[in-house]
Design an enzyme around this catalytic site. Structure first.
Site, PDB file in Angstrom:
ATOM      1  N   HIS A 151     -17.606   2.151  -1.446  1.00  0.00           N
ATOM      2  CA  HIS A 151     -17.291   3.321  -1.947  1.00  0.00           C
ATOM      3  C   HIS A 151     -17.357   3.536  -3.669  1.00  0.00           C
ATOM      4  CE1 HIS A 151     -13.060   2.247  -2.377  1.00  0.00           C
ATOM      5  NE2 HIS A 151     -13.126   3.404  -3.317  1.00  0.00           N
ATOM      6  N   GLU A 158     -20.899   4.332  -8.491  1.00  0.00           N
ATOM      7  CA  GLU A 158     -20.026   4.748  -9.603  1.00  0.00           C
ATOM      8  C   GLU A 158     -19.961   3.602 -10.614  1.00  0.00           C
ATOM      9  OE1 GLU A 158     -18.970   8.062 -10.187  1.00  0.00           O
ATOM     10  OE2 GLU A 158     -17.236   7.922 -11.461  1.00  0.00           O
ATOM     11  N   ASP A 159     -19.419   2.502 -10.234  1.00  0.00           N
ATOM     12  CA  ASP A 159     -18.897   1.563 -11.201  1.00  0.00           C
ATOM     13  C   ASP A 159     -19.737   0.237 -11.339  1.00  0.00           C
ATOM     14  OD1 ASP A 159     -16.709   3.142 -11.333  1.00  0.00           O
ATOM     15  OD2 ASP A 159     -15.533   2.294  -9.949  1.00  0.00           O
ATOM     16  N   ASP A 181      19.752  16.609   9.143  1.00  0.00           N
ATOM     17  CA  ASP A 181      18.667  16.163   9.972  1.00  0.00           C
ATOM     18  C   ASP A 181      18.146  15.241   9.168  1.00  0.00           C
ATOM     19  OD1 ASP A 181      17.803  17.762   8.084  1.00  0.00           O
ATOM     20  OD2 ASP A 181      16.341  18.640   9.669  1.00  0.00           O
TER      21      ASP A 181
HETATM   22 MN    MN Z   1     -11.585   3.569  -4.915  1.00  0.00          MN
END
Ligand code: MN
Length: 725
Positions: free
Chosen positions: A72, A76-77, A260
Site C-alpha cells: 500500500h 507513494e514512497d 456502567d
Molecule cells: Mn501506510
C-alpha cells in the site's frame, strides 16, 4: 512480525497454495521496494505493511486486500511503478493500491463543523469505490496510531484529531466495532496524554476492586442458564477509556458516578434464546425502567444487533447486560468484514452475493437517497458506493457535495447565484481550467469572478445541476426581456415620429392608461408593454393607433432613405431602405478600422472589417457588398474579442483584467480556453471606443509580466453559415 506469521494466519482460513504464493511475492516486492527505509521508530519499513496485512488477516479478508496491504505504500514512497504492480498482481490490485494512496493524500483539519466532517467521510467512502480500499486504509491508520508515539507531539495531535473525526466514525459506520474503539482510545491518548493516563489508572483500580464482584455475577448467571437448559457463554467486559471520557464530559458525570464502567455480555445460539435470557435475567435482578433496548428487532444503522438491559445487581450496583447470538457478535465485531467471503470468484475478487450484505450496505449508506432499483444498487455496490456524488473542496478546505458531472460553473452557482453569474474562470487544484470542466472528488476548486461578467447561453450546454440551469435561464430571460423592452421602446419612438409626435408625450395620463392596457401582467407595467412589442407579440402601430385614432387613417410618412441613422454610428451607402445596421460578431469592427457592409438575407446590413476572413466567401456575392464608413460625430462602445496567451501561473487572470480595466475598458466576458504545457489561454470580450483605444489596451496587456501574446480574434465561419449572426 514476519511473513511466516502472516502466512500462518491466512492459511488458517484460506489454505489455497496459489493465494499464499501470491502473498510471498507481494512481500518480496514490498521488501525490495522499501529497502533502506526506516520508520520513525527505527524499525525497518517493511514492518509497517506486514503489520497492516496482519490486522486484515485477523479479519479474514481476501487475498487481493492482503496484497494491497503489503504494497500500500509503494506507489507513494518508493520507485515501484504502477506497471510493475499490474504485471504481477493485475489491474484490480493496482486499482486498490491506487485508491489507498489517493485517499491517504487528504487531510481533514480540526475545528470544522460536524457537517464538514460528515462530507469528508462521505468523500472518502465515495473515493474508495471498492469498500476494500477503506478496509486497508483503516488497518493502515490503526497501525499508524498504534505506533504514533514516535512522532512529535504536534503531529500526534493533528493525526489523533483526524482519526477521531473521520476514521473512528468510518470504522463505526462499517460496523467494525473493535477498530472504532481502539482508534478512539489511541486518538484520545494522542490528543490528551495526561487525562488519558489518569483515567486509565482509575479504570484499572476500579477493575481490580470489582473483579471479584464481576466474577461472582458471571458464575451465578452461567449457573442459572445451565439450570434452565439455555445455552450461552457469559463474559465480563470493561468499557473503553474514551467511551467513559465521553460519558463524563457529555453528561457531566464525575468518574465515581459512572455506573456502567463494566458490563456483562451473554452470547447464545438463537434469537429466541436471547429473549429467553432477558427474561431469566429480569427474574434474578430487578431491571431499571427505561433501560431496556431491543436492537434485535430494530438494528442500528450499522447492522448492530443485541438486547441491552441495565439491572440492579447485588449491593445495589448497576450492571449493563448485552445479549446476542454468535452471529450478531461477529457482525458487531467485524462489521462489513464479517460478510466478506474469502472464497474468491474467477477474477480473484471476493464474492459479495450475500443478500444480507446488500441490506447491510444499504443501512451503511443511510444517507444514500432514493435507490430506484434494487438490482442497480447491487451492481453498483462493488464498484461505487456513491455513483452520483462527488466531493469538492473550497480553497478554505470546506467540503461540498455535488452531483456527478458537475462543472466548475455548477460549483460557482452552488456557492451563490451572484458568484455563478460573475464567473470568468476557475482554478482546479491550482491550475486554470475552462469553466465547463467536470469536477472530480477531491478537487480543490477556486472560482474567479469579475463584476462585469454576465451569464452566457452557452453555459446551458454543459451545466449539470438544476440550480445552475435555473439561475442561468432566469438571468437570460430577464436580460432578453430587458433587451426586448429597449427594442420595443425604440419601435414606439420610431412609429410616433412617423406621425410627427414624440413618444415621450404618451407616457403621461391619459395616454399612460391606454399604454398600460396592453400589458398582460396583473399589475401592468410599461416595461411589459415595451417588451411585448420587442418580442414581436404586439405591433407598435397597433398601440399608436389606439393612442392617436384620428391620425391612423393618414398615410405613413415617406420612408427613410440612406444614409439613415441607426444605433450603430455607421453610414452605409446604397444598402437599401430601412435596413437595420448591425456589427458582425466574427470580427467585431471598431471605429478607425476599414469596414464594409454586407446586405444579409432578412437581417439587415451586417458590417464587417475589411480584412474579416469571412468576406472571402461573402464577396462571391459582390452585389451584396456595400461601402460603409464610420460616422465620426457619434460615439459609442464596441465589443471586441481578444485572445491572451500566457504562462499558467497564479494571478495572471487578475493581472490581465487589471491591465484592461486600467485603460478604461470593460470586460464583458472572459473564458479560460485551455491550459496545457504550462501555457494558459484566456479569451476576453472587452468594450472599447475605437481602434486607437483598442491598440492602447493590447499594448498594455502585452506588457503584463508572463503574457506571451495578445491577439485580436476574427473567427472564420463555414461558408453557407450566416456570418455575423
Ligand atoms: Mn501506510
Amino acid at each position: 512480525m514476519t511473513i511466516e506469521a502472516l502466512i500462518e494466519a491466512v492459511a488458517a482460513y484460506n489454505p489455497n497454495p496459489d493465494a499464499l504464493e501470491l502473498l510471498r511475492k507481494a512481500y518480496s516486492l514490498a521488501l525490495k521496494s522499501h529497502e533502506g527505509q526506516l520508520r520513525q521508530s527505527g524499525e525497518t519499513y517493511i514492518h509497517h505493511p506486514l503489520s497492516v496485512a496482519m490486522i486484515l488477516a485477523d479479519m479474514k479478508v481476501d487475498t487481493q486486500s492482503l496484497v494491497t496491504a503489503l504494497l500500500h505504500d509503494t506507489l507513494e514512497d518508493t520507485s515501484l511503478t504502477p506497471e510493475e504492480i499490474e504485471a504481477t498482481f493485475g489491474k484490480k490490485v493496482l486499482h486498490l493500491i491506487d485508491g489507498v494512496t489517493k485517499i491517504g493524500k487528504f487531510h481533514f483539519k480540526k475545528s470544522r463543523a460536524e457537517k464538514q466532517a460528515e462530507n469528508f467521510r462521505k468523500m472518502l467512502l465515495s473515493m474508495s469505490e471498492d469498500i476494500r480500499v477503506l478496509l486497508v486504509k483503516l488497518a493502515d491508520r490503526l497501525h499508524n496510531m498504534r505506533t504514533i508515539e514516535w512522532l512529535d507531539p504536534a503531529k500526534q495531535r493533528a493525526i489523533g484529531q483526524e482519526t477521531l473525526d473521520i476514521y473512528a466514525p468510518l470504522a463505526n459506520r462499517l460496523g467494525i466495532g473493535w477498530i472504532k474503539l481502539e482508534l478512539e482510545d489511541l486518538s484520545f491518548r494522542a490528543l490528551d496524554p495526561e487525562t488519558y493516563a489518569d483515567l486509565r489508572a482509575r479504570v484499572a483500580r476500579k477493575r481490580k476492586e470489582s473483579k471479584n464482584y464481576i466474577d461472582q455475577i458471571v458464575r451465578s448467571v452461567s449457573q442459572n442458564l445451565q439450570e434452565n437448559g439455555v445455552p450461552g457463554r457469559v463474559i465480563g467486559r470493561y468499557k473503553h477509556i474514551y467511551s467513559i471520557y465521553r460519558k463524563m464530559t457529555l453528561q457531566e458525570i464525575p468518574f465515581d458516578e459512572i455506573y456502567d464502567l463494566m458490563g456483562i455480555r451473554v452470547i447464545t445460539d438463537s434469537k429466541l434464546h436471547c429473549y429467553g435470557i432477558l427474561g431469566l435475567l429480569h427474574g434474578i435482578y430487578k431491571p431499571m425502567a427505561g433501560r431496556i433496548k431491543d436492537f434485535i428487532a430494530v438494528p442500528k444503522s450499522n447492522m448492530y444487533q443485541s438486547l441491552h438491559t441495565t439491572v440492579i445487581g447485588p449491593e445495589g450496583v448497576l450492571i449493563e447486560f448485552q445479549i446476542r447470538t454468535e452471529e450478531m457478535h461477529r457482525v458487531a465485531e467485524e462489521g462489513v468484514a464479517a460478510h466478506w467471503n474469502y472464497k474468491e470468484n474467477a477474477d480473484g475478487a471476493p464474492t459479495l452475493s450475500d443478500l444480507k450484505v446488500v441490506t447491510w450496505l444499504r443501512q451503511l449508506v443511510e444517507w444514500q437517497k432514493e435507490l430506484s432499483d434494487n438490482h442497480e444498487f447491487m451492481n453498483s455496490v462493488k464498484l461505487n458506493l456513491f455513483p452520483d456524488e462527488v466531493y469538492i473542496f473550497t480553497p478554505k478546505g470546506d467540503v461540498r457535495e455535488m452531483i456527478k458531472g458537475a462543472t466548475a460553473i455548477d460549483f460557482a452557482y452552488g456557492i451563490h447565484t451572484e458568484v455563478g453569474h460573475r464567473t470568468v474562470g476557475a482554478r482546479v487544484n491550482g491550475r486554470w481550467v475552462p469553466i465547463k470542466t467536470v469536477l472530480e472528488s477531491g478537487d480543490v476548486v477556486e472560482i474567479i469572478t469579475n463584476a462585469s461578467q454576465t451569464p452566457s447561453k452557452d453555459w446551458l450546454r454543459f451545466v449539470a445541476t438544476p440550480k445552475a440551469r435555473a439561475r442561468i435561464r432566469h438571468w437570460i430571460k430577464e436580460e432578453e426581456t430587458r433587451q426586448a423592452a429597449e427594442i420595443g421602446l425604440r419601435a414606439l419612438e420610431a412609429e410616433a415620429s412617423k406621425l410627427h409626435h414624440r413618444f415621450g408625450e404618451f407616457t403621461k395620463s391619459p395616454h399612460l392608461e391606454i399604454l398600460l392596457s396592453f400589458s398582460d401582467l396583473p399589475e401592468p407595467t410599461l416595461e411589459d408593454v415595451y417588451s411585448r412589442i420587442g418580442f414581436g407579440r404586439l405591433p407598435a402601430s397597433a398601440v399608436l393607433r389606439k393612442i392617436l385614432p384620428e391620425q391612423t387613417g393618414e398615410p405613413p410618412s415617406p420612408p427613410q432613405v440612406s444614409p439613415h441613422s441607426s444605433a450603430v454610428p455607421i453610414i452605409v451607402r446604397g444598402g437599401g431602405k430601412d435596413l437595420l445596421i448591425g456589427l458582425a460578431h466574427c470580427c467585431s469592427p471598431v471605429p478607425g478600422e476599414e469596414i464594409v457592409g454586407y446586405v444579409s438575407r432578412g437581417r439587415g446590413i451586417i458590417v464587417h472589417t475589411a480584412d474579416c476572413p469571412n468576406l472571402l466567401h461573402l464577396s462571391l456575392e459582390a452585389d451584396r457588398i456595400v461601402p460603409a464608413v464610420w460616422e465620426s460625430s457619434r460615439e459609442a462602445i464596441f465589443d471586441v474579442h481578444l485572445r491572451v496567451s500566457m504562462e499558467d501561473k497564479p494571478g495572471m487572470l487578475a493581472a490581465v483584467s487589471a491591465a484592461i480595466s486600467e485603460r478604461g475598458a470593460n470586460i464583458t466576458h472572459a473564458e479560460v480556453k485551455q491550459a496545457k504545457h504550462l501555457m494558459g489561454v484566456l479569451d476576453f470580450t472587452v468594450t472599447v471606443g475605437n481602434l486607437a483605444h483598442l491598440e492602447e489596451i493590447m499594448a498594455r496587456v502585452q506588457h503584463v509580466k508572463g503574457v506571451v501574446r495578445v491577439q485580436r480574434i476574427k473567427t472564420a465561419t463555414a461558408p453557407g453559415d450566416h456570418p455575423g449572426a
